[in-house]
Scaffold this motif. Structure first.
Motif, PDB file in Angstrom:
ATOM      1  N   ARG A  86      91.631  55.456  32.781  1.00  0.00           N
ATOM      2  CA  ARG A  86      90.609  56.487  32.593  1.00  0.00           C
ATOM      3  C   ARG A  86      89.246  55.858  32.318  1.00  0.00           C
ATOM      4  O   ARG A  86      88.596  56.204  31.362  1.00  0.00           O
ATOM      5  N   GLY A  87      88.811  54.982  33.131  1.00  0.00           N
ATOM      6  CA  GLY A  87      87.532  54.325  32.929  1.00  0.00           C
ATOM      7  C   GLY A  87      86.447  54.930  33.789  1.00  0.00           C
ATOM      8  O   GLY A  87      86.143  56.119  33.710  1.00  0.00           O
ATOM      9  N   SER A  91      85.048  58.879  34.600  1.00  0.00           N
ATOM     10  CA  SER A  91      83.655  59.258  34.322  1.00  0.00           C
ATOM     11  C   SER A  91      82.991  59.819  35.571  1.00  0.00           C
ATOM     12  O   SER A  91      82.316  60.848  35.514  1.00  0.00           O
ATOM     13  N   ILE A 143      82.084  60.564  28.419  1.00  0.00           N
ATOM     14  CA  ILE A 143      81.741  59.666  27.308  1.00  0.00           C
ATOM     15  C   ILE A 143      82.354  60.187  26.012  1.00  0.00           C
ATOM     16  O   ILE A 143      82.890  59.411  25.214  1.00  0.00           O
ATOM     17  N   HIS A 145      85.028  61.797  25.766  1.00  0.00           N
ATOM     18  CA  HIS A 145      86.461  61.496  25.870  1.00  0.00           C
ATOM     19  C   HIS A 145      86.753  60.107  25.315  1.00  0.00           C
ATOM     20  O   HIS A 145      87.755  59.895  24.639  1.00  0.00           O
ATOM     21  N   GLN A 146      85.862  59.173  25.597  1.00  0.00           N
ATOM     22  CA  GLN A 146      86.048  57.800  25.115  1.00  0.00           C
ATOM     23  C   GLN A 146      85.780  57.680  23.615  1.00  0.00           C
ATOM     24  O   GLN A 146      86.383  56.854  22.942  1.00  0.00           O
ATOM     25  N   ARG A 150      92.143  59.907  19.894  1.00  0.00           N
ATOM     26  CA  ARG A 150      93.200  60.541  20.697  1.00  0.00           C
ATOM     27  C   ARG A 150      93.855  61.710  19.980  1.00  0.00           C
ATOM     28  O   ARG A 150      94.091  62.740  20.533  1.00  0.00           O
TER      29      ARG A 150
END
Length: 156
Positions: A86-87, A91, A143, A145-146, A150
């Motif tokens: 998910r990088g 995005s 962003i 999300h990062q 979690r």
């Protein structure tokens, strides 16, 4: 439940960025058309108009953007779960979802209401600016999300 809370926490900054830029781009597009007619608009009037539009467009255009982002970024989030990493791809997917959602929303408004509600989106350049607001909002979502943890820990 945690996914829903996380989604909402990611959606809020995405909405603020998308709506903020979309409103400012709309205002500046309209003022640019007036300037082409040799209307002089001082900086203070430009800033006052931005503030007026940010508040005035919120109940209608803001709600439409919020619904659009919920659908577009919700779909991107579901599809993103199936990505191995998910990088950057995630995005980009969220950013494109935001831009595409804005375009679909703008194009759908015209036949439904037989008018372009957002004057700043009447031309191709205006639509591109509105789509770029959606792109930035989608990127903000990714962003977020990062940055968000979690799982949320309960205080029990």
């Amino acid at each position: 439940m945690q996914r829903t809370i996380r989604f909402i926490l990611m959606l809020i900054p995405a909405f603020i960025v998308t709506y903020g830029f979309a409103s400012i781009f709309h205002t500046q597009s309209v003022l640019a058309r007036l300037a082409r007619l040799d209307v002089t608009i001082p900086l203070t009037e430009r800033l006052a108009t931005i503030m007026f539009d940010l508040a005035g467009l919120l109940p209608t255009y803001g709600l439409a953007i919020l619904i659009m982002l919920t659908l577009a970024l919700g779909s991107a989030g579901i599809l993103g779960r199936h990505l191995p990493h998910r990088g950057a791809l995630y995005s980009l997917m969220c950013a494109v979802a935001g831009a595409t959602g804005m375009l679909v929303m703008l194009l759908a408004m015209h036949p439904l209401m037989d008018v372009t509600l957002i004057a700043g989106a009447r031309g191709v350049g205006g639509k591109l600016l509105q789509c770029s607001a959606g792109f930035l909002g989608g990127l903000t979502f990714a962003i977020s999300h990062q940055l968000l943890p979690r799982r949320f820990k309960s205080k029990r």
